[in-house]
Enzyme design. Sequence first.
Site, short mmCIF file in Angstrom:
data_model
loop_
_atom_site.label_atom_id
_atom_site.label_comp_id
_atom_site.label_asym_id
_atom_site.label_seq_id
_atom_site.Cartn_x
_atom_site.Cartn_y
_atom_site.Cartn_z
N HIS A 1 0.89 -1.31 0.19
CA HIS A 1 0.15 0.17 -0.21
C HIS A 1 0.97 1.39 -0.07
CE1 HIS A 1 -3.67 2.38 1.24
NE2 HIS A 1 -2.58 3.15 1.97
N GLU A 2 1.88 1.49 0.89
CA GLU A 2 2.75 2.46 1.16
C GLU A 2 3.58 2.52 -0.22
OE1 GLU A 2 2.12 4.62 3.08
OE2 GLU A 2 0.64 3.44 4.05
N HIS B 1 1.99 4.49 -2.98
CA HIS B 1 2.27 5.80 -2.74
C HIS B 1 3.48 6.64 -3.01
CE1 HIS B 1 -1.62 6.31 -0.76
NE2 HIS B 1 -1.30 5.52 0.55
N ASP C 1 -4.88 7.63 -1.54
CA ASP C 1 -5.74 6.64 -0.49
C ASP C 1 -7.25 6.75 -1.16
OD1 ASP C 1 -4.12 5.69 1.58
OD2 ASP C 1 -4.10 7.54 2.51
#
Length: 942
Positions: A164-165, A168, A175
Amino acid sequence: MIQRGNAGPICNLKLVTLLVALSLELPFLGAGVQLRDNGYNGLLIAINPQVPENQNLISNIKEMITEASFYLFNATKRRVFFRNIKILIPATWKANNYSKVKQESYEKANVIVTDWYGAHGDDPYTLQHRGCGKEGKYIRFTPNFLLNDNLTAGYGSRGRVFVHEWAHLRWGVFDEYNNDKPFYINGQNQIKVTRCSSDITGIFVCEKGPCPQENCIISKLFKEGCTFIYNSTQNATASIMFMQSLSSVVEFCNASTHNQEAPNLQNQMCSLRSAWDVIIDSTDFHQSFPMNGTELPPPPTFSLIQAGVKVVCLVLDVSSKMAKADRLLQLQQAAEFYLMQIVEIHTFVGIASFHSKGEIRAQLHQINSDDDRKLLVSYLPTTVTAKAEVSICSGLKKGFEVVEKLNGKTYGSVMILVTSGDDKLIGNCIPTVLSSGSTIHSIALGSSAVPNLEELSHLTGGLKFFVPDTSNSNSMTDAFSRISSGTGDIFQQRIQLESTGENVKPHHQLKNTVTMDNSVGNDTVFLVTWQTSGPPEIILFDPDGRKYYTNNFITNLTFQTASLWIPGTAKAGHWTYTLNNTHHSLQALKVTVSSRASSSAVPPVTVDAFVERDSLHFPHPVMIYANVRKGFYPILNATVTATVEPETGDPVTLRLLDDGAGADVIKNDGIYSRYFFSFAVNGRYSLKVHANHSPSITILAHSNPGSRAMYVPGYTANGNIQMNAPRKPVGRNEEEQKWGFSRVSSGGSFSVLGVPAGLHPDVFPPCKIIDLEAVKVEEKVTLSWTAPGEDFDQGQATSYEIRMSNSLQNIQDDFNNAILVNTSKLNPQPAGTREIFMFSPQIFTNGPEHQPNGENGSHRIYVAIRAMDRNSLKSAVSNIAQASLFIPPNSAPVPARDYLILKGVLTAMGLIGIICLIIVVTHCTLNRKKRADKKENGTKLL
């Protein structure tokens, strides 16, 4: 155009050829993570020195990345995985079975492991300072997140969180949840939970347990105390950017599963595009295709590295060009300050110099006392040679010889290279530089310095600085002040509070005030330098009124410096200095004030200044950033000013903003940004940032604004609600700043080519609007956005072009042919002003040609905007906003929350007014009746 010599193009071609050849052999060139053959190489994870030694931390990091590699491989449809990872162990950890670092340091890490320094919460967090599709700065984990297995219930497994990170950081997606807007009204006028994809299921939970949706909605507003709990068992496979913790979630939202209606950052920042659409457009996927077969990639390999004792060598130019514009004097002043104040204790330091050949001036000396520092200062060059030829490679060769004397290797060493020479053969030593494992910080002096100098820094992960030939510029001292140990220990690093310079006329003075806040004060030093005649008359007042005079300062007449060290912890408050030019000629007087943290328990305010790109071609602007925070709390409402100095000409100052518009991506995240495009000449530009805050209640924003993995409050399983432990509160924090603060930080340098000579035509359009919002209020659609400027985010645009469509695809792909909204009465305001515009979309609600979107008759419109300047230059099309026009039969329209509040207030005021009017009328009537009765009674008496 500045001429760099006829050999320039040939040398540049050779340099490029050499770099291409080297890039095939060397996995780490100081440039970060590299993708090759579907595998990422060189990912650097660094543990902060403040984190206590714990071997479980290392093993858990390995487990996290290994799980993440396989999860990422499947989520990207067999495209990418992690091949090799470096974990940088703090020098404070005692175990010694680690390899030695080369060019790696904490400040270069892609992932950092550190405590919050006073902030609450363990949210994994990615610092995203740029827009959609752009790489971020770093990922941050807390030690508690990596060690406490109980947290996986709320966040999901660590490997999933890392992916998830990583999305980014690497691909610039955002998000898909929104804690501030947990629900929205869809195109069918229904209340929906903000999620992606919409297929993820769950139930509403009130204060006393499960409840129907209508119990949580009051007049279309979400009732406090209600929440939405997701089912632990799902069929939906997306999305990782929404809820990676769900076991069914194994992919990113794509065009078919993406929820465009959800009010989240992904939709706002990426104009309603799905995460997968953004990811697949990245350069990573232009060169990586799905791997054949069904086998998984090999697990990642890990290297544990640790910095040894710090070794630094100053490599200083002493050619005849250093005599120009007091370059040597400025070098002496800055290098003395570095050796006496900046470089940390126990560091080994050596000095080499060069002109057409190199020379060792001082072998390595370890700094254990002030006497060691003074001895090294005595070896600084005091004269220049008569030779103008410069061989930078010869100087670096001597620098490497100096550091090799310690243990036979140059790995992990630092070279501070200062030169004003134009060396056409600099490319010859690039292989030696790369194989040395040394980091090279370069400082270019004047406009004659070799154009390729910065390549040495770029390839080794070093910093780049430029010092213009301006008598009152303090850029040299700023550069040396910025060069720290790179360990990430902010409690040991020196923090710059003041840096200023001014040409002072005879018998005039330079006077100013420096704010010493409570977070600093240890090892405070005031440095005064001058360029002609003797020292100025110095008067310094501390906050209690105590005076310090010139004779209290330690003066070095050879280097023309005077310094004052404040014992203990300097008094918090305003320190006022006055420098009087008592001589009969103009004096360039400069002041530098620096200090260290006053306590290891309270992190000091820091400013990190940088630019998006350090090399560009006109007319592309430079994006300037300043990250202002205390520990990891972003500081709001600071006054942040960038000063840019060109090779020739006057400095330009520019106010940086944290308003979520223009160059600034996210409002109130502590990153202040602005476009810079005032290019006067070709060549290098030096950047310095001042940040200060007036005495007040300083607002420290959310400790982790922007991009972070979601913490799930609980799940439902088999009809039972299973709540996780409450998440630690993370919110705004107010802290009294009795004195405010002041900070200065060098942002290094950048170079610009292609600037036309003389006045050039307007080539700068208004900046893209990135915060357009649309709200349906009764029969109108209300748009709001931050006004762009005439030139990017400065000045005032001339007009707006607003278009709408009931098809997202149409407005995305063909904005020019979408329906034009009448904006004849809309006049742009100055840049940074909040714009509000209302229009009636009657063509959709009343037009016979309108066909509703979707099976359920969703009347949804999409709106975008662009600005135009006086020369008809147009901005890029804004983010796409959306609004629902659907009004079901026998139903009132759904007002916006702000409108409801406003309507309620106005209704209440109206009722109050009516009641007051009734009271007044009744009172007057009664009074009139009393007077009539009294008059009648009087008549009867008569």
